[in-house]
Scaffold this motif. Sequence first.
Motif, PDB file in Angstrom:
ATOM      1  N   HIS A 171       0.854  -1.190   0.000  1.00 33.56           N
ATOM      2  CA  HIS A 171       0.000   0.000   0.000  1.00 33.56           C
ATOM      3  C   HIS A 171       0.890   1.240   0.000  1.00 33.56           C
ATOM      4  O   HIS A 171       2.087   1.145  -0.278  1.00 33.56           O
ATOM      5  N   ALA A 172       0.358   2.388   0.313  1.00 30.00           N
ATOM      6  CA  ALA A 172       1.071   3.660   0.162  1.00 30.00           C
ATOM      7  C   ALA A 172       2.440   3.730   0.851  1.00 30.00           C
ATOM      8  O   ALA A 172       3.424   4.104   0.225  1.00 30.00           O
ATOM      9  N   ARG A 173       2.527   3.379   2.126  1.00 25.95           N
ATOM     10  CA  ARG A 173       3.806   3.526   2.827  1.00 25.95           C
ATOM     11  C   ARG A 173       4.889   2.602   2.259  1.00 25.95           C
ATOM     12  O   ARG A 173       5.962   3.070   1.902  1.00 25.95           O
ATOM     13  N   PRO A 174       4.632   1.280   2.148  1.00 27.45           N
ATOM     14  CA  PRO A 174       5.675   0.445   1.570  1.00 27.45           C
ATOM     15  C   PRO A 174       5.952   0.777   0.097  1.00 27.45           C
ATOM     16  O   PRO A 174       7.089   0.662  -0.364  1.00 27.45           O
ATOM     17  N   PHE A 186       9.528   1.472  -1.544  1.00 23.85           N
ATOM     18  CA  PHE A 186       9.931   0.719  -2.732  1.00 23.85           C
ATOM     19  C   PHE A 186      10.369   1.666  -3.856  1.00 23.85           C
ATOM     20  O   PHE A 186      11.433   1.492  -4.446  1.00 23.85           O
ATOM     21  N   VAL A 187       9.560   2.681  -4.128  1.00 22.25           N
ATOM     22  CA  VAL A 187       9.851   3.644  -5.194  1.00 22.25           C
ATOM     23  C   VAL A 187      11.132   4.429  -4.885  1.00 22.25           C
ATOM     24  O   VAL A 187      11.969   4.622  -5.769  1.00 22.25           O
ATOM     25  N   LYS A 188      11.286   4.858  -3.638  1.00 30.96           N
ATOM     26  CA  LYS A 188      12.492   5.602  -3.247  1.00 30.96           C
ATOM     27  C   LYS A 188      13.741   4.736  -3.424  1.00 30.96           C
ATOM     28  O   LYS A 188      14.769   5.204  -3.918  1.00 30.96           O
ATOM     29  N   THR A 243      11.305  -2.368 -13.631  1.00 36.04           N
ATOM     30  CA  THR A 243       9.867  -2.539 -13.762  1.00 36.04           C
ATOM     31  C   THR A 243       9.376  -3.609 -12.798  1.00 36.04           C
ATOM     32  O   THR A 243      10.133  -4.476 -12.365  1.00 36.04           O
ATOM     33  N   VAL A 244       8.085  -3.522 -12.478  1.00 38.23           N
ATOM     34  CA  VAL A 244       7.418  -4.529 -11.668  1.00 38.23           C
ATOM     35  C   VAL A 244       6.237  -5.031 -12.494  1.00 38.23           C
ATOM     36  O   VAL A 244       5.483  -4.234 -13.048  1.00 38.23           O
ATOM     37  N   SER A 245       6.104  -6.363 -12.564  1.00 40.97           N
ATOM     38  CA  SER A 245       5.010  -6.952 -13.341  1.00 40.97           C
ATOM     39  C   SER A 245       4.156  -7.855 -12.470  1.00 40.97           C
ATOM     40  O   SER A 245       4.665  -8.563 -11.606  1.00 40.97           O
ATOM     41  N   LYS A 246       2.848  -7.799 -12.736  1.00 44.76           N
ATOM     42  CA  LYS A 246       1.886  -8.670 -12.045  1.00 44.76           C
ATOM     43  C   LYS A 246       0.747  -8.960 -13.005  1.00 44.76           C
ATOM     44  O   LYS A 246       0.164  -8.037 -13.580  1.00 44.76           O
ATOM     45  N   ASP A 247       0.455 -10.230 -13.200  1.00 42.81           N
ATOM     46  CA  ASP A 247      -0.670 -10.650 -14.046  1.00 42.81           C
ATOM     47  C   ASP A 247      -0.662  -9.993 -15.427  1.00 42.81           C
ATOM     48  O   ASP A 247      -1.685  -9.505 -15.905  1.00 42.81           O
ATOM     49  N   GLY A 248       0.500  -9.921 -16.046  1.00 46.65           N
ATOM     50  CA  GLY A 248       0.597  -9.370 -17.398  1.00 46.65           C
ATOM     51  C   GLY A 248       0.617  -7.856 -17.475  1.00 46.65           C
ATOM     52  O   GLY A 248       0.705  -7.290 -18.559  1.00 46.65           O
ATOM     53  N   ARG A 249       0.525  -7.175 -16.338  1.00 49.97           N
ATOM     54  CA  ARG A 249       0.590  -5.709 -16.307  1.00 49.97           C
ATOM     55  C   ARG A 249       1.943  -5.303 -15.744  1.00 49.97           C
ATOM     56  O   ARG A 249       2.430  -5.898 -14.794  1.00 49.97           O
ATOM     57  N   THR A 250       2.533  -4.279 -16.339  1.00 48.34           N
ATOM     58  CA  THR A 250       3.861  -3.832 -15.925  1.00 48.34           C
ATOM     59  C   THR A 250       3.842  -2.346 -15.592  1.00 48.34           C
ATOM     60  O   THR A 250       3.196  -1.554 -16.279  1.00 48.34           O
ATOM     61  N   GLY A 251       4.577  -1.994 -14.524  1.00 51.01           N
ATOM     62  CA  GLY A 251       4.678  -0.597 -14.124  1.00 51.01           C
ATOM     63  C   GLY A 251       6.119  -0.215 -13.846  1.00 51.01           C
ATOM     64  O   GLY A 251       6.949  -1.070 -13.510  1.00 51.01           O
ATOM     65  N   ASN A 252       6.416   1.050 -13.989  1.00 47.92           N
ATOM     66  CA  ASN A 252       7.733   1.587 -13.690  1.00 47.92           C
ATOM     67  C   ASN A 252       7.924   1.570 -12.168  1.00 47.92           C
ATOM     68  O   ASN A 252       7.134   2.146 -11.436  1.00 47.92           O
ATOM     69  N   ALA A 253       8.990   0.907 -11.714  1.00 46.76           N
ATOM     70  CA  ALA A 253       9.241   0.777 -10.273  1.00 46.76           C
ATOM     71  C   ALA A 253       9.596   2.102  -9.616  1.00 46.76           C
ATOM     72  O   ALA A 253       9.590   2.211  -8.397  1.00 46.76           O
ATOM     73  N   LYS A 254       9.885   3.122 -10.413  1.00 44.36           N
ATOM     74  CA  LYS A 254      10.255   4.424  -9.866  1.00 44.36           C
ATOM     75  C   LYS A 254       9.054   5.378  -9.830  1.00 44.36           C
ATOM     76  O   LYS A 254       9.206   6.553  -9.538  1.00 44.36           O
ATOM     77  N   SER A 255       7.858   4.848 -10.110  1.00 46.34           N
ATOM     78  CA  SER A 255       6.642   5.664 -10.132  1.00 46.34           C
ATOM     79  C   SER A 255       5.642   5.168  -9.091  1.00 46.34           C
ATOM     80  O   SER A 255       5.161   4.040  -9.165  1.00 46.34           O
ATOM     81  N   MET A 256       5.344   6.017  -8.128  1.00 48.87           N
ATOM     82  CA  MET A 256       4.389   5.681  -7.070  1.00 48.87           C
ATOM     83  C   MET A 256       3.031   5.297  -7.671  1.00 48.87           C
ATOM     84  O   MET A 256       2.432   4.302  -7.271  1.00 48.87           O
ATOM     85  N   ILE A 257       2.569   6.070  -8.626  1.00 46.06           N
ATOM     86  CA  ILE A 257       1.270   5.806  -9.270  1.00 46.06           C
ATOM     87  C   ILE A 257       1.282   4.436  -9.937  1.00 46.06           C
ATOM     88  O   ILE A 257       0.332   3.666  -9.813  1.00 46.06           O
ATOM     89  N   ASN A 258       2.364   4.111 -10.661  1.00 46.76           N
ATOM     90  CA  ASN A 258       2.462   2.817 -11.345  1.00 46.76           C
ATOM     91  C   ASN A 258       2.428   1.665 -10.348  1.00 46.76           C
ATOM     92  O   ASN A 258       1.723   0.670 -10.568  1.00 46.76           O
ATOM     93  N   ILE A 259       3.174   1.778  -9.268  1.00 43.88           N
ATOM     94  CA  ILE A 259       3.228   0.701  -8.271  1.00 43.88           C
ATOM     95  C   ILE A 259       1.866   0.511  -7.611  1.00 43.88           C
ATOM     96  O   ILE A 259       1.366  -0.609  -7.505  1.00 43.88           O
ATOM     97  N   LEU A 279      -0.879  -4.552  -5.667  1.00 45.44           N
ATOM     98  CA  LEU A 279      -0.028  -5.622  -5.148  1.00 45.44           C
ATOM     99  C   LEU A 279      -0.516  -6.063  -3.768  1.00 45.44           C
ATOM    100  O   LEU A 279      -0.162  -5.478  -2.752  1.00 45.44           O
ATOM    101  N   THR A 280      -1.336  -7.100  -3.751  1.00 44.21           N
ATOM    102  CA  THR A 280      -1.953  -7.591  -2.530  1.00 44.21           C
ATOM    103  C   THR A 280      -1.207  -8.797  -1.969  1.00 44.21           C
ATOM    104  O   THR A 280      -0.402  -9.420  -2.661  1.00 44.21           O
ATOM    105  N   LYS A 281      -1.497  -9.144  -0.720  1.00 45.37           N
ATOM    106  CA  LYS A 281      -0.863 -10.290  -0.074  1.00 45.37           C
ATOM    107  C   LYS A 281      -1.090 -11.549  -0.906  1.00 45.37           C
ATOM    108  O   LYS A 281      -2.188 -11.822  -1.358  1.00 45.37           O
ATOM    109  N   GLY A 282      -0.014 -12.300  -1.118  1.00 49.24           N
ATOM    110  CA  GLY A 282      -0.096 -13.566  -1.834  1.00 49.24           C
ATOM    111  C   GLY A 282       0.078 -13.476  -3.338  1.00 49.24           C
ATOM    112  O   GLY A 282       0.166 -14.501  -4.003  1.00 49.24           O
TER     113      GLY A 282
END
Length: 88
Positions: free
Chosen positions: A15-18, A22-24, A34-50, A55-58
């Motif tokens: 969630h927001a704090r972790p 992560f982004v910092k 990049t971080v990918s989950k279920d075929g979707r990818t986001g820039n690891a340096k972007s809070m909005i993307n993450i 990204l939920t438990k499990g």
Amino acid sequence: MISKQIIVENKTGIHARPAAVFVKTAASFKSNITVSKDGRTGNAKSMINILSLGLTKGCSITISAEGVDEETAVDTLIKLVESKFGEE
């Protein structure tokens, strides 16, 4: 390019704090990360993307990096997720 998979184990997911930690951390590396989950990818340096990846438990995520410090970047971010961001 280096990629590694990990399962998110935080009770409340990333969630927001972790996500901010992560982004910092990702932003401290020169590589493109990049971080990918279920075929979707986001820039690891972007809070909005993450946050938008939901990204939920499990869930399984893949952290990938390409650049001069790619190995260190991926290893550091994997360890950060493994540490549950110090929340538990």
